[in-house]
Design an enzyme around this catalytic site. Structure first.
Site, PDB file in Angstrom:
ATOM      1  N   HIS A  69       0.840  -1.207   0.000  1.00  0.00           N
ATOM      2  CA  HIS A  69       0.000   0.000   0.000  1.00  0.00           C
ATOM      3  C   HIS A  69       0.863   1.240   0.000  1.00  0.00           C
ATOM      4  O   HIS A  69       1.944   1.268   0.605  1.00  0.00           O
ATOM      5  CB  HIS A  69      -0.983  -0.001   1.175  1.00  0.00           C
ATOM      6  CG  HIS A  69      -0.366  -0.128   2.529  1.00  0.00           C
ATOM      7  ND1 HIS A  69       0.081   0.962   3.251  1.00  0.00           N
ATOM      8  CD2 HIS A  69      -0.129  -1.212   3.308  1.00  0.00           C
ATOM      9  CE1 HIS A  69       0.557   0.558   4.420  1.00  0.00           C
ATOM     10  NE2 HIS A  69       0.452  -0.757   4.479  1.00  0.00           N
ATOM     11  N   ASP A  71      -0.149   4.251   1.127  1.00  0.00           N
ATOM     12  CA  ASP A  71      -0.480   5.202   2.181  1.00  0.00           C
ATOM     13  C   ASP A  71       0.288   4.907   3.463  1.00  0.00           C
ATOM     14  O   ASP A  71       0.743   3.786   3.704  1.00  0.00           O
ATOM     15  CB  ASP A  71      -1.978   5.202   2.470  1.00  0.00           C
ATOM     16  CG  ASP A  71      -2.491   3.830   2.900  1.00  0.00           C
ATOM     17  OD1 ASP A  71      -2.322   2.866   2.133  1.00  0.00           O
ATOM     18  OD2 ASP A  71      -3.052   3.720   4.013  1.00  0.00           O
ATOM     19  N   ASP A 101       6.534   0.205   7.198  1.00  0.00           N
ATOM     20  CA  ASP A 101       5.151  -0.124   6.835  1.00  0.00           C
ATOM     21  C   ASP A 101       4.591   0.961   5.914  1.00  0.00           C
ATOM     22  O   ASP A 101       4.050   1.945   6.396  1.00  0.00           O
ATOM     23  CB  ASP A 101       4.310  -0.245   8.109  1.00  0.00           C
ATOM     24  CG  ASP A 101       2.901  -0.722   7.865  1.00  0.00           C
ATOM     25  OD1 ASP A 101       2.611  -1.149   6.736  1.00  0.00           O
ATOM     26  OD2 ASP A 101       2.083  -0.658   8.800  1.00  0.00           O
ATOM     27  N   GLU A 133      -4.981   1.596   2.865  1.00  0.00           N
ATOM     28  CA  GLU A 133      -4.940   0.344   3.623  1.00  0.00           C
ATOM     29  C   GLU A 133      -5.072   0.629   5.104  1.00  0.00           C
ATOM     30  O   GLU A 133      -5.716  -0.128   5.842  1.00  0.00           O
ATOM     31  CB  GLU A 133      -3.626  -0.397   3.335  1.00  0.00           C
ATOM     32  CG  GLU A 133      -3.527  -1.796   3.927  1.00  0.00           C
ATOM     33  CD  GLU A 133      -2.950  -1.814   5.344  1.00  0.00           C
ATOM     34  OE1 GLU A 133      -2.956  -2.890   5.972  1.00  0.00           O
ATOM     35  OE2 GLU A 133      -2.482  -0.758   5.832  1.00  0.00           O
ATOM     36  N   GLU A 134      -4.457   1.717   5.554  1.00  0.00           N
ATOM     37  CA  GLU A 134      -4.455   2.040   6.983  1.00  0.00           C
ATOM     38  C   GLU A 134      -5.836   2.453   7.485  1.00  0.00           C
ATOM     39  O   GLU A 134      -6.038   2.566   8.692  1.00  0.00           O
ATOM     40  CB  GLU A 134      -3.436   3.153   7.273  1.00  0.00           C
ATOM     41  CG  GLU A 134      -1.988   2.812   6.927  1.00  0.00           C
ATOM     42  CD  GLU A 134      -1.384   1.781   7.865  1.00  0.00           C
ATOM     43  OE1 GLU A 134      -2.077   1.333   8.785  1.00  0.00           O
ATOM     44  OE2 GLU A 134      -0.207   1.434   7.685  1.00  0.00           O
ATOM     45  N   GLU A 161       3.898  -6.736   4.462  1.00  0.00           N
ATOM     46  CA  GLU A 161       3.809  -6.190   5.816  1.00  0.00           C
ATOM     47  C   GLU A 161       5.077  -6.555   6.600  1.00  0.00           C
ATOM     48  O   GLU A 161       5.694  -7.595   6.356  1.00  0.00           O
ATOM     49  CB  GLU A 161       2.583  -6.745   6.533  1.00  0.00           C
ATOM     50  CG  GLU A 161       1.266  -6.144   6.080  1.00  0.00           C
ATOM     51  CD  GLU A 161       1.112  -4.681   6.474  1.00  0.00           C
ATOM     52  OE1 GLU A 161       1.741  -4.260   7.468  1.00  0.00           O
ATOM     53  OE2 GLU A 161       0.372  -3.966   5.791  1.00  0.00           O
TER      54      GLU A 161
END
Length: 331
Positions: A69, A71, A101, A133-134, A161
């Site tokens: 991701h 973001d 991350d 995603e967050e 991740e």
């Protein structure tokens, strides 16, 4: 470009969750196209955020996906000693928002592109980069929906991740929702004339607590911690003053499901309790914030075997957090 240089560029984009990611997506697109990769941009309904799917090798054959991701969470912590959106090198460590991350994984994946392009790939390698995603994996469903028209069904997906390069065989599924109850305001001296939204949400809260207590009694899957599904209320907001009957109250709730359970179904008793309020003149809104299924791979699964061979580390049986890309294996 080497991975640290790519990472420095990625970190410089302030692609905070819930905001536009246009700049970072355009840079990644240009980088991949410079190596001849096939690149598709999949816009989200927000209008200012997009997913990206890129392929090296033949798209008409099943291959593997590197998924990440773009973001990051906001960099509001007080402990920063340098600009979080400027990569700082300190010995063998690299500091910046997202270095772990998960822009570090994006950078490592992109740094491998020249090698992949120079290899006679029999199967494709895809890059699937999502947004928000967050905030509950909000972007990736739009990408997944387009996959059948963009490529053959992948053999597997590697989600980058931070797990110390250890593959994960199972994770819990998740569903999250926001419940908004609208009543009728008034002065607290005449509660008979109002509809107290906070009192009404209390009934939804009681349903959530009783559901959580029931789930703690099983069924169990011992590889998870805790070994059962769970329901948890995270926020409640409502009211203006102690002498005003609150006409609005909002509750946010999530379910985390073991692999044998449907996370959305775990919230059904709570949703029913909220819907029942409408019979008493309250207006109720139920908004799904996020939803993704659990992952459960056997140790003998081809993807698990491949990652064990590539990393030299045995896969971890399970974690209680999760990811939102079907056919996943987090590393």
């Amino acid at each position: 470009m080497h991975a640290p240089d790519i990472l420095a560029k990625l970190v410089s984009f302030e692609s905070v969750v819930g905001t536009t990611n246009a700049d970072i997506i355009e840079w990644i697109k240009a980088y991949l196209k410079s190596f001849g990769a096939k690149v598709d941009i999949i816009p989200g309904p927000e209008g200012d955020r997009s997913n990206l799917l890129a392929t090296i090798g033949p798209r008409d054959k099943p291959g593997y996906v590197f998924s990440g991701h773009t973001d990051v969470v906001p960099a509001n912590e007080k402990g920063w000693t340098s600009d979080p959106f400027v990569l700082r090198v300190d010995g063998e460590r690299l500091y910046g928002r997202g270095t772990s991350d998960m822009k570090g994984f994006l950078a490592a994946s992109l740094a491998a592109v020249p090698m992949l392009v120079a290899s006679p790939l029999m199967r494709p390698i895809h890059f699937a980069f999502s947004y928000d995603e967050e905030a509950g994996c909000r972007g990736v469903p739009h990408l997944i929906a387009r996959l059948p028209e963009l490529c053959e069904t992948p053999l597997g997906v590697i989600v980058g991740e931070p797990s110390n390069m250890r593959a994960i065989l199972a994770h819990k599924g998740k569903a999250a929702a926001r419940v908004t109850v609208k009543g009728r305001s008034g002065h607290s001296s005449r509660p008979d004339l109002g509809l107290n939204a906070i009192h009404a949400v209390g009934e939804v809260l009681r349903s959530a607590v009783s559901t959580a207590q029931a789930l703690a009694k099983g069924p169990f899957e011992t590889e998870f911690e805790p070994p059962y599904s769970s329901v948890s209320v995270g926020t409640i907001q409502g009211g203006q003053a102690v002498n005003i009957i609150p006409d609005l109250c909002t509750l946010e709730i999530e379910a985390r499901a073991i692999s044998s359970a449907d996370p959305a179904a775990l919230l059904s008793p709570v949703r029913d309790a909220a819907a029942a309020l409408e019979h008493r003149e309250f207006r109720v809104e139920w908004e799904t914030l996020s939803s993704y299924p659990a992952l459960s791979l056997p140790r003998t699964a081809p993807l698990a075997c491949l990652l064990a061979e590539l990393t030299g580390i045995e896969p971890l049986p399970a974690v209680s957090y999760g990811e939102g890309f079907s056919m996943r294996a987090a590393v």
